[in-house]
Design a protein around this motif. Structure first.
Motif: not given
Lengths: 289, 317
Positions: B239-257
């Motif tokens: 669960m912690a991993g899933a939450l971290l993955a979601f938050t990281f992906s939702f907040d990431d700018f540089i890779i998505a950029f």
């Protein structure tokens, strides 16, 4: 090891790691190989990449060594500032706070970290901009103080964003510190400063080391903070890479820089792992005394 | 026990006559105690200031999201207009949809593949396991900006090579491959999958092996052992991993950029609107995101606690 005698175990394990392995090969190994291939190529006249086999780009890196070392120095300086700000906080949380409050305060350190990076940085743009803190400074007689778009703003943004990454590992290592050591030190007549220097710092060393690595790596690759708070005047490796790929479209030179960056980070982490193993062993020995 | 720090002024309890050095001892002790008190108070004030520093910008954002005026200079009254404006912004809503899709897909893929590889890694041959560990750590170490750039140039090169072949094979209506939400998911999953793997393996090390062996001795199929014994114990880490993955992906700018092509995500939208200039609806978006994040953290904390309690009870029962 009873598990290994059962038939089909090995193949099932292989099946389970297969998707992850394919992902690593497709989206980590292959892109890094393409990066390495491009780094020995040359820039085509209208930007991009032209196949070649030359070390020209790496030679260019050595001629442009000054901006590179400036970047390194700046990242190191900001990591150090972050450590100076974070250490007393970690110390207070670990050794002065008791019971449930400890958990609450640690959660409070982490919560800003879980809110959008861009929005926190945007908030500082508002605060440091002409209508924010400089205006308040104007009321008390310090007119025309420029805060936004200065190296100070960049350092502030970095400390703000990376503080939890520095506080947490130091907190964890100090949490395990045996209070009796400090009492012993005091009973032997050492002042608070001597106690911190001789007892707290050596035992906190593994945490400090992890904090430095955790903060230094993302600072090196930082892109947003220098752009938004530094007005593009302060430069990190991340900004250099973005410019090389997006503005000047010098892909081979950018690839050489990125390759060097990856190698540097791997070496740094390997060195960290070796050093922290030694520190932990030294810590254990000193606690036996 | 007759330490200088403890003899804070009172008569020495050991009953020894105060010698000439005893007087300076006590004075030094007093000074040390006072120094310590001052030090303690300074530490508290300092920590309070740092907490203020941490929360001031967030407070500013929340306050200004309800400000009636357009300028952040002064508070002109309470209003929810920026929320209405943000809500009716077509580009923002589109970016939000993209971000939610990307983050959800990333979280599912990273959790499934990261957990599966973590479960099987101990059963691999030592050399293969070493290789997997190396790949996992490299995926974590490589800075986001390098991941973004490397994925960009790799995919662009691959698509340049693939698209003519597709056109040749399938004719005019051949799909044209390009950057987009899918390439963002590919790059986000790489990093977050490695994080899930490390979290789950750390939890596995603290797990009770006896239960698995007991289950096997009782002729449970491997799948049943996994569902009834292993999975419940690993759940908090997953669960912690899933939450971290979601938050990281939702907040990431540089890779998505670098990898998102035409598809905007929320951080990319925010970056563009911040660079365009003052836009108070950014504050409204930020406040909504903040509320959602805090709710998610509280929820995750509750789930984790329940999972831990149940895991602990399971280990005992």
């Amino acid at each position: 090891m009873a598990q290994n005698d059962r038939p089909g175990r090995g193949s099932r394990a292989a099946l389970l790691v297969l998707p992850a392995t394919l992902w690593y090969v497709g989206f980590l190994v292959a892109p890094l190989i393409v990066l390495a291939i491009m780094s020995v190529g040359v820039r085509s006249p209208n930007g991009g990449y032209q196949p070649a086999l030359t070390l020209e780009q790496f030679a260019n890196l050595t001629t442009r060594i000054t901006p590179l070392t400036n970047t390194l120095g700046l990242a190191a300086l900001n990591t150090f500032i972050c450590l100076l700000v974070a250490f007393p906080v970690a110390y207070t949380l670990a050794l002065k706070v008791r019971g449930n409050w400890k958990l609450v305060l640690v959660a409070l350190v982490v919560i800003p970290f879980w809110t959008s990076f861009l929005i926190r940085t945007y908030a500082w743009m508002t605060l440091l901009g002409a209508n924010g803190v400089p205006r308040i400074l104007g009321w008390v007689g310090f007119e025309d103080v420029q805060l936004l778009n200065t190296p100070f703003a960049v350092s502030l943004g970095i400390v703000y964003n990376y503080l939890p990454l520095m506080v947490l590992p130091i907190f964890v290592s100090l949490e395990r510190l045996d209070r009796s050591f400090m009492e012993a030190s005091r009973d032997l007549g050492a002042g608070p400063v001597a106690t911190i220097r001789q007892i707290v710092l050596p035992l906190a060393a593994p945490g400090i080391l992890s904090g430095i690595v955790l903060v230094f790596i993302p600072i090196m690759g930082e892109y947003l903070i220098p752009i938004l708070l530094g007005g593009g005047k302060t430069y990190f490796l991340g900004n250099a890479l973005a410019d090389l790929f997006l503005q000047s479209r010098n892909w081979p030179f950018g690839s050489a820089l990125a390759t060097l960056f990856v190698i540097g980070m791997v070496v740094l982490v390997a060195g960290y792992l070796a050093l922290s193993r030694r520190l932990v062993r030294a810590g254990r020995e000193s606690s036996l005394l | 026990m007759a330490s200088p720090a403890h003899a804070s002024g009172g008569p020495r309890r050991d009953g020894l006559p105060a010698s000439e050095t005893g007087g300076t001892d006590i004075r030094a002790g007093r000074r040390a105690a006072r120094l310590e008190r001052i030090g303690e108070r300074t530490a508290w004030i300092y920590t309070g200031l740092v907490f203020g520093f941490l929360f001031l910008p967030i407070l500013i954002v929340v306050i200004y999201s309800f400000n009636a005026g357009r300028h952040v200079t002064e508070l002109t009254g309470f209003s929810t207009q920026w929320y209405t404006i943000a809500w009716s912004d077509r580009f923002l809503m589109n970016a939000l949809r993209n971000s939610l899709t990307i983050a959800t897909t990333t979280a599912v893929l990273a959790t499934v593949m990261g957990t599966a590889s973590a479960l099987a890694m101990d059963r691999l041959s030592p050399r293969l396991r070493w290789l997997m560990e190396l790949l996992t750590y490299v995926a974590i170490i490589v800075p986001g900006i390098v991941i973004g750039i490397a994925t960009l140039i790799f995919l662009v090169t691959a698509f340049d090579w693939l698209n003519p072949w597709l056109a040749y094979l399938a004719g005019v209506d051949a799909p044209h491959l390009g950057l987009g939400a899918a390439s963002v998911v590919a790059a986000h999953t790489l990093f977050t999958m490695a994080i899930v793997n490390v979290l789950v393996r750390t939890r596995m090390r603290g797990m009770d092996r006896n239960l698995v062996e007991a289950s096997e001795d009782l002729f449970a199929t491997p799948w049943r052992t996994f569902v009834q014994v292993t999975f419940p114990q690993l759940l908090p880490a997953i669960m912690a991993g899933a939450l971290l993955a979601f938050t990281f992906s939702f907040d990431d700018f540089i890779i998505a950029f670098f990898t998102s092509g035409q598809d905007q995500t929320v951080p990319i939208y925010l970056f563009a609107s911040i660079r365009r200039g003052v836009n108070p609806s950014v504050n409204a978006i930020a406040t909504v995101l903040l509320g959602v994040t805090i709710m998610a953290i509280v929820l995750a904390g509750l789930v984790y606690r329940r999972g831990q309690r149940r895991g602990g009870a399971g280990a005992q029962g």
